[in-house]
Motif scaffolding. Structure first.
Motif, PDB file in Angstrom:
ATOM      1  N   LYS A 154      36.378   9.466  -4.920  1.00 23.34           N
ATOM      2  CA  LYS A 154      36.873   8.713  -6.079  1.00 23.34           C
ATOM      3  C   LYS A 154      38.246   9.196  -6.534  1.00 23.34           C
ATOM      4  O   LYS A 154      39.026   8.431  -7.084  1.00 23.34           O
ATOM      5  N   ALA A 155      38.561  10.458  -6.280  1.00 22.55           N
ATOM      6  CA  ALA A 155      39.836  11.028  -6.718  1.00 22.55           C
ATOM      7  C   ALA A 155      40.994  10.667  -5.802  1.00 22.55           C
ATOM      8  O   ALA A 155      42.146  10.902  -6.147  1.00 22.55           O
ATOM      9  N   THR A 156      40.733  10.075  -4.652  1.00 24.73           N
ATOM     10  CA  THR A 156      41.809   9.739  -3.722  1.00 24.73           C
ATOM     11  C   THR A 156      42.539   8.469  -4.152  1.00 24.73           C
ATOM     12  O   THR A 156      41.962   7.597  -4.807  1.00 24.73           O
ATOM     13  N   ALA A 157      43.788   8.377  -3.754  1.00 26.82           N
ATOM     14  CA  ALA A 157      44.566   7.160  -4.032  1.00 26.82           C
ATOM     15  C   ALA A 157      43.947   5.964  -3.326  1.00 26.82           C
ATOM     16  O   ALA A 157      43.960   4.852  -3.854  1.00 26.82           O
ATOM     17  N   GLN A 158      43.423   6.187  -2.134  1.00 28.20           N
ATOM     18  CA  GLN A 158      42.800   5.100  -1.377  1.00 28.20           C
ATOM     19  C   GLN A 158      41.686   4.443  -2.206  1.00 28.20           C
ATOM     20  O   GLN A 158      41.613   3.234  -2.298  1.00 28.20           O
ATOM     21  N   TYR A 159      40.849   5.237  -2.824  1.00 26.63           N
ATOM     22  CA  TYR A 159      39.737   4.715  -3.616  1.00 26.63           C
ATOM     23  C   TYR A 159      40.197   4.190  -4.977  1.00 26.63           C
ATOM     24  O   TYR A 159      39.799   3.120  -5.407  1.00 26.63           O
ATOM     25  N   SER A 160      41.030   4.969  -5.641  1.00 22.22           N
ATOM     26  CA  SER A 160      41.352   4.652  -7.033  1.00 22.22           C
ATOM     27  C   SER A 160      42.406   3.566  -7.220  1.00 22.22           C
ATOM     28  O   SER A 160      42.360   2.832  -8.206  1.00 22.22           O
ATOM     29  N   THR A 161      43.364   3.451  -6.313  1.00 22.42           N
ATOM     30  CA  THR A 161      44.425   2.467  -6.541  1.00 22.42           C
ATOM     31  C   THR A 161      44.796   1.627  -5.322  1.00 22.42           C
ATOM     32  O   THR A 161      45.189   0.481  -5.479  1.00 22.42           O
ATOM     33  N   LEU A 162      44.697   2.174  -4.115  1.00 17.42           N
ATOM     34  CA  LEU A 162      45.203   1.458  -2.945  1.00 17.42           C
ATOM     35  C   LEU A 162      44.263   0.376  -2.429  1.00 17.42           C
ATOM     36  O   LEU A 162      44.709  -0.687  -2.020  1.00 17.42           O
ATOM     37  N   CYS A 163      42.973   0.655  -2.408  1.00 16.99           N
ATOM     38  CA  CYS A 163      42.002  -0.358  -1.983  1.00 16.99           C
ATOM     39  C   CYS A 163      41.562  -1.168  -3.196  1.00 16.99           C
ATOM     40  O   CYS A 163      41.427  -0.615  -4.286  1.00 16.99           O
ATOM     41  N   PRO A 164      41.303  -2.444  -2.998  1.00 13.52           N
ATOM     42  CA  PRO A 164      40.848  -3.239  -4.135  1.00 13.52           C
ATOM     43  C   PRO A 164      39.458  -2.786  -4.582  1.00 13.52           C
ATOM     44  O   PRO A 164      38.686  -2.230  -3.795  1.00 13.52           O
ATOM     45  N   SER A 165      39.137  -3.037  -5.816  1.00 13.79           N
ATOM     46  CA  SER A 165      37.824  -2.640  -6.340  1.00 13.79           C
ATOM     47  C   SER A 165      36.694  -3.398  -5.651  1.00 13.79           C
ATOM     48  O   SER A 165      35.531  -3.020  -5.768  1.00 13.79           O
ATOM     49  N   THR A 166      37.040  -4.444  -4.925  1.00  7.40           N
ATOM     50  CA  THR A 166      36.034  -5.202  -4.190  1.00  7.40           C
ATOM     51  C   THR A 166      35.740  -4.599  -2.814  1.00  7.40           C
ATOM     52  O   THR A 166      34.847  -5.083  -2.111  1.00  7.40           O
ATOM     53  N   ALA A 167      36.474  -3.550  -2.416  1.00  5.26           N
ATOM     54  CA  ALA A 167      36.216  -2.906  -1.126  1.00  5.26           C
ATOM     55  C   ALA A 167      34.786  -2.382  -1.108  1.00  5.26           C
ATOM     56  O   ALA A 167      34.283  -1.855  -2.099  1.00  5.26           O
TER      57      ALA A 167
END
Length: 142
Positions: A116-129
């Protein structure tokens, strides 16, 4: 096929491959992320993130060439070597592919805080991933 860690000099190639696959590139130059790359005659075919002690995450690969399978096998080996409890990933388009590799869809609330703390999870991937996990390394999940 050669498997090895990407160097910072290969950030442009990594970004180009992710961009070609419709994936975000903002975190490619993040020094805390180590990318494992698959190369054929010097050309980058795919990459994944095996960065222990955090949970490894999949990165982009070119489809239909077996690169993802080879990288996935190596990531699984690294997870076993580092005694990780499992693998987690985010995907917007490959859920059925990962289900064939013994991953299951996970509730976003169960995602480890390190992911959850990664940029991939928090901002780069859409919340629908879709969040997926594979626990108990070495055997499919029940």
């Amino acid at each position: 096929m050669e498997l090895r860690a990407l160097t910072r000099k290969e950030d442009d190639a990594a970004s180009a491959l992710r961009e070609a696959n419709g994936l975000p590139t903002d975190d490619v130059a993040d020094a805390t992320i180590q990318l494992l790359g698959a190369f054929d005659n010097g050309a980058l075919l795919g990459m994944r993130t095996p960065r222990p002690p955090a949970v490894p995450r999949r990165r982009s690969t070119r489809r239909k060439r077996g690169v993802g399978r080879v990288l996935g096998e190596r990531i699984s080996e690294l997870a076993l070597e580092h005694r990780l409890e499992g693998l987690w990933l985010l995907t917007t388009s490959a859920t059925s592919y990962f289900e064939r590799l013994a991953f299951v869809v996970a509730d976003r609330d169960t995602t480890p805080s390190g992911i959850k703390a990664t940029a991939q999870y928090s901002t780069l991937c859409p919340s629908t991933a879709v969040v997926m996990r594979r626990l108990r390394m070495g055997q499919p999940e029940e």
